[in-house]
Design a protein around this motif. Structure first.
Motif, PDB file in Angstrom:
ATOM      1  N   SER A 148     -32.160 -24.948  29.267  1.00 31.04           N
ATOM      2  CA  SER A 148     -31.786 -25.540  27.985  1.00 31.04           C
ATOM      3  C   SER A 148     -33.038 -26.074  27.295  1.00 31.04           C
ATOM      4  N   ARG A 150     -33.549 -28.996  26.098  1.00 36.79           N
ATOM      5  CA  ARG A 150     -33.888 -30.321  26.616  1.00 36.79           C
ATOM      6  C   ARG A 150     -34.598 -30.228  27.961  1.00 36.79           C
ATOM      7  N   GLN A 151     -34.134 -29.313  28.829  1.00 40.22           N
ATOM      8  CA  GLN A 151     -34.775 -29.149  30.125  1.00 40.22           C
ATOM      9  C   GLN A 151     -36.209 -28.647  29.966  1.00 40.22           C
ATOM     10  N   CYS A 154     -38.482 -31.456  28.769  1.00 43.49           N
ATOM     11  CA  CYS A 154     -38.805 -32.394  29.846  1.00 43.49           C
ATOM     12  C   CYS A 154     -39.855 -31.813  30.787  1.00 43.49           C
ATOM     13  N   TYR A 165     -43.203 -40.018  33.909  1.00 45.88           N
ATOM     14  CA  TYR A 165     -41.780 -40.006  33.593  1.00 45.88           C
ATOM     15  C   TYR A 165     -41.457 -41.022  32.501  1.00 45.88           C
ATOM     16  N   THR A 178     -32.589 -40.646  33.246  1.00 48.91           N
ATOM     17  CA  THR A 178     -32.109 -39.419  32.614  1.00 48.91           C
ATOM     18  C   THR A 178     -33.207 -38.366  32.615  1.00 48.91           C
ATOM     19  N   MET A 179     -34.446 -38.792  32.334  1.00 48.39           N
ATOM     20  CA  MET A 179     -35.564 -37.866  32.359  1.00 48.39           C
ATOM     21  C   MET A 179     -35.711 -37.225  33.735  1.00 48.39           C
ATOM     22  N   SER A 181     -33.452 -36.910  36.038  1.00 47.10           N
ATOM     23  CA  SER A 181     -32.294 -36.079  36.316  1.00 47.10           C
ATOM     24  C   SER A 181     -32.433 -34.709  35.659  1.00 47.10           C
ATOM     25  N   ARG A 182     -32.910 -34.690  34.415  1.00 47.23           N
ATOM     26  CA  ARG A 182     -33.101 -33.415  33.715  1.00 47.23           C
ATOM     27  C   ARG A 182     -34.153 -32.555  34.392  1.00 47.23           C
ATOM     28  N   SER A 185     -32.705 -31.119  37.596  1.00 44.72           N
ATOM     29  CA  SER A 185     -31.766 -30.052  37.261  1.00 44.72           C
ATOM     30  C   SER A 185     -32.505 -28.778  36.852  1.00 44.72           C
ATOM     31  N   ALA A 186     -33.573 -28.950  36.053  1.00 47.35           N
ATOM     32  CA  ALA A 186     -34.349 -27.787  35.610  1.00 47.35           C
ATOM     33  C   ALA A 186     -35.010 -27.105  36.800  1.00 47.35           C
TER      34      ALA A 186
END
Length: 201
Positions: A148, A150-151, A154, A165, A178-179, A181-182, A185-186
């Motif tokens: 994504s 956003r990913q 980041c 971070y 949140t940063m 976590s993204r 996930s990425a």
């Protein structure tokens, strides 16, 4: 300045008691390029500066390096010292504390970057031998394109711009959690991509 205040703000190097006025005079002489005054000022104050820095850094090696930086700054900034702006000891300790805090932030930033690069190497399966330079990076770019927006933002801020971070989260206006976590996930998505997995083979 009354005598009681001068006594409280004096510095004892173990041999000589230096008053505020004497330390101010030494700084003014340093500002004129007087190396002997600089040596005398160092002898009079270095123990106190070392202690102030060590309380922040808690590492003798880093502290010694930082103290050297402090006195380089003293030499450079002595011409700007003014008796009206405060006592020499307050001026010096403030400078030392700021230098120590900067060193802590620098070391933390370096540690964060090393951790992120290690995470990225694990995610991409970066080989340890010289063949890495000949690998086709197109699968990597393709996999990044599948993330994504956003990913990708980041990842690029954290890994390629070298932001911490906290700095990346501040730029995006999101919590640090949140940063992180993204980014996790990425990286998980990159590890799951078969094109990326083949790089480790």
């Amino acid at each position: 300045m009354n005598s009681s205040l001068a006594q409280r703000d004096s510095i004892n190097d173990g041999r000589t008691q230096y008053s505020v006025a004497e330390l101010s005079s030494l700084l003014e002489a340093i500002g004129r390029g007087d190396r002997q005054a600089f040596a005398q000022f160092y002898d009079a104050t270095s123990t106190r500066v070392y202690g102030a820095v060590l309380r922040v850094l808690r590492d003798r090696g880093f502290t010694e390096e930082c103290v050297q930086d402090v006195y380089l700054e003293v030499w450079q900034k002595a011409p700007s010292f003014s008796r009206a702006s405060g006592s020499p000891s307050a001026w010096l300790v403030t400078m030392a504390h700021r230098r120590a805090i900067d060193r802590v932030r620098s070391e933390q930033s370096r540690s964060d970057r090393e951790s992120r690069y290690a995470m990225l190497d694990d995610a991409l399966g970066t080989p340890n031998d010289a063949s890495a330079s000949f690998l086709d990076r197109r699968p990597v770019m393709s996999a990044l394109g599948d993330l994504s927006l956003r990913q990708r933002e980041c990842l690029f801020m954290a890994f390629f711009e070298g932001l911490t971070y906290a700095e990346a989260a501040d730029r995006m206006g999101i919590p640090v959690s949140t940063m992180k976590s993204r980014i996790r996930s990425a990286l998980a998505n990159l590890r799951a991509d078969p094109g990326i997995a083949c790089l480790a083979e």
